[in-house]
Motif scaffolding. Structure first.
Motif, PDB file in Angstrom:
ATOM      1  N   ILE A   7       0.019   4.326   6.732  1.00 25.38           N
ATOM      2  CA  ILE A   7      -1.047   4.160   5.732  1.00 25.38           C
ATOM      3  C   ILE A   7      -1.134   5.458   4.945  1.00 25.38           C
ATOM      4  N   SER A   9      -0.895   7.252   0.720  1.00 25.63           N
ATOM      5  CA  SER A   9      -1.125   6.980  -0.699  1.00 25.63           C
ATOM      6  C   SER A   9      -1.213   8.313  -1.430  1.00 25.63           C
ATOM      7  N   TRP A  14      -7.082   7.403   0.705  1.00 19.69           N
ATOM      8  CA  TRP A  14      -6.428   6.198   1.239  1.00 19.69           C
ATOM      9  C   TRP A  14      -5.338   6.523   2.253  1.00 19.69           C
ATOM     10  N   THR A  54      -0.408  -1.289   8.425  1.00 21.25           N
ATOM     11  CA  THR A  54       0.018  -0.740   7.137  1.00 21.25           C
ATOM     12  C   THR A  54      -0.526  -1.578   5.979  1.00 21.25           C
ATOM     13  N   SER A  55      -0.681  -0.941   4.830  1.00 15.40           N
ATOM     14  CA  SER A  55      -1.111  -1.679   3.640  1.00 15.40           C
ATOM     15  C   SER A  55       0.068  -1.927   2.711  1.00 15.40           C
ATOM     16  N   GLU A  56       1.253  -1.457   3.119  1.00 16.76           N
ATOM     17  CA  GLU A  56       2.399  -1.549   2.220  1.00 16.76           C
ATOM     18  C   GLU A  56       3.676  -1.706   3.045  1.00 16.76           C
ATOM     19  N   SER A  73      -3.264  -5.187   7.882  1.00 20.52           N
ATOM     20  CA  SER A  73      -3.525  -4.303   6.745  1.00 20.52           C
ATOM     21  C   SER A  73      -4.937  -3.728   6.813  1.00 20.52           C
ATOM     22  N   ALA A  75      -6.469  -2.981   4.272  1.00 23.75           N
ATOM     23  CA  ALA A  75      -7.082  -3.433   3.012  1.00 23.75           C
ATOM     24  C   ALA A  75      -7.357  -4.935   3.099  1.00 23.75           C
ATOM     25  N   VAL A  78      -3.561  -8.256   0.133  1.00 21.92           N
ATOM     26  CA  VAL A  78      -2.243  -8.063   0.764  1.00 21.92           C
ATOM     27  C   VAL A  78      -1.119  -8.633  -0.096  1.00 21.92           C
ATOM     28  N   ASN A  95      -5.790  -9.028   7.837  1.00 21.94           N
ATOM     29  CA  ASN A  95      -6.245  -8.015   6.884  1.00 21.94           C
ATOM     30  C   ASN A  95      -7.649  -7.531   7.246  1.00 21.94           C
ATOM     31  N   SER A  96      -8.228  -6.696   6.375  1.00 22.92           N
ATOM     32  CA  SER A  96      -9.539  -6.094   6.681  1.00 22.92           C
ATOM     33  C   SER A  96     -10.621  -6.610   5.739  1.00 22.92           C
TER      34      SER A  96
END
Ligand SMILES: NC(=O)c1ccc[n+]([C@@H]2O[C@H](COP(=O)([O-])OP(=O)(O)OC[C@H]3O[C@@H](n4cnc5c(N)ncnc54)[C@H](OP(=O)(O)O)[C@@H]3O)[C@@H](O)[C@H]2O)c1
Length: 327
Positions: A7, A9, A14, A54-56, A73, A75, A78, A95-96
């Motif tokens: 995670i 950015s 982030w 992970t978000s990516e 994620s 986030a 997604v 997800n979140s």
């Protein structure tokens, strides 16, 4: 299991702080946690990763992920990870969503009142030490949420959190959503689907975009939809920039065909310095901060830990993503 935490950015806020990864190591000593702090650190680790927090996750990384079973994620959105290979695979995604819905709903109330009560005018006048009383009471009149009509485009966790707050302040709340058969959250009067959007738009004083970004919602607010809005209505977007045609929105705002906008998300972030949205007098720009909370990483790590316990005990995961629907 090998758990990859990736995670990172360019935006400092982030990046998951190291102490949260340490916490996961302490709480789950039977799992092996690896922490990628940059994109180039993912590829060497992804091959034998079982679970990714992970978000990516890029296509090439996914192609190399031979053992991956679950992606969680931090986030809510997604969409960027839902490329066809991921959608078609047996990898489960969660997800979140809901984590920051209350914070975002308060932000929506804040910016709606700010535009209804002409706060941007007061701020600009204050910088010039100019007493703008005549300007503030000139048409269009200042408004209240009480007696107004709000339209939520999307009625998930953020939409529901907005609905209860607008209703509590005396607004009538309409909504459009994808699954019309779902239970109606408190405070919502009338619900339709996106193909009924135009008549709903025509009676709203404030239109709030809270739908997930999917193939169907991309550009859901374009020229036709903006033209259907009342000339004093305001648009609030806290979802994703790509749901709104930004050029058409800027045009509608400068032409006065809608009353104002409060935008937290943009087609491209950061918003380009050349965008007219920065300087239009009836626009509030916030830098994708509506969902941020001081304990953001505590809450995100709590949710992942809760789900990891469920994964370990083979219970259903929280916040599962419908990969085909896109959210
Ligand atoms: N600004 C920020 O910092 C921030 C923070 C968090 C999230 N977000 C964004 O906000 C979005 C919503 O978050 P959430 O937690 O409320 O997610 P959510 O609970 O998953 O809700 C998503 C909503 O989108 C609706 N939707 C999907 N397709 C639609 C369509 N074609 N027409 C109309 N509505 C449609 C869904 O309808 P149904 O309920 O009928 O399925 C649902 O109500 C996220 O996807 C994310 O991109 C932004």
């Amino acid at each position: 299991m090998n758990v990859l935490v990736a995670i990172y950015s360019p935006v400092a806020a982030w990046n998951i702080p190291d102490r949260h990864v340490e916490r996961l190591r302490r709480e789950f000593p039977h799992h092996s946690f690896r922490h990628a702090r940059r994109e180039d650190e993912v590829m060497p680790l992804i091959g034998d990763t079982d679970i990714a927090f992970t978000s990516e996750l890029r296509r090439a990384q996914f192609a190399a992920a031979r053992r991956l079973r679950w992606v969680h994620s931090p986030a809510a959105g997604v969409g960027a990870m839902l490329f066809p290979e991921m959608v078609d695979s047996p990898v489960v995604m969660s997800n979140s969503r809901a984590m920051s819905a209350g914070h975002i709903a308060e932000h929506v109330i804040l910016v709606t009142l700010a535009l209804f009560r002409k706060l941007p005018l007061a701020f600009r006048s204050q910088l010039r030490k100019y007493w703008a009383q005549d300007d503030a009471v000139a048409a269009p009149p200042m408004r209240t949420i009480r007696g107004s009509r709000a339209l939520l485009v999307g009625l998930g966790s953020i939409g529901a959190a907005c609905a209860s707050r607008f209703a509590a302040l005396g607004a009538t709340v309409d909504a459009v959503r994808r699954r019309i058969d779902q239970p109606r959250p408190d405070g919502v009067t009338d619900v339709g689907t996106a193909d009924q959007l135009l008549p709903f738009l025509g009676r709203a004083d404030v239109v709030i975009i809270t739908a997930a970004q999917t193939a169907e919602t991309r550009g859901i607010i374009g020229e036709t939809q903006l033209a259907a809005m009342k000339s004093d209505a305001i648009l609030v977007n806290v979802s994703r920039g790509k749901l709104v045609d930004e050029a058409k929105l800027a045009h509608a705002l400068s032409a006065g065909s809608i009353g104002g906008a409060a935008l937290d998300v943009f087609e491209h972030e950061p918003l380009d310095a050349a965008s007219p949205l920065w300087t239009l007098p009836n626009v509030i720009v916030t830098p994708h901060t509506s969902g941020f909370r001081a304990d953001h990483w505590d809450a995100a790590t709590d949710l992942f830990a809760q789900n990891l316990r469920r994964f370990d005990s083979r219970q259903p995961l929280l916040n599962l993503v419908d990969k085909a629907a896109g959210y």
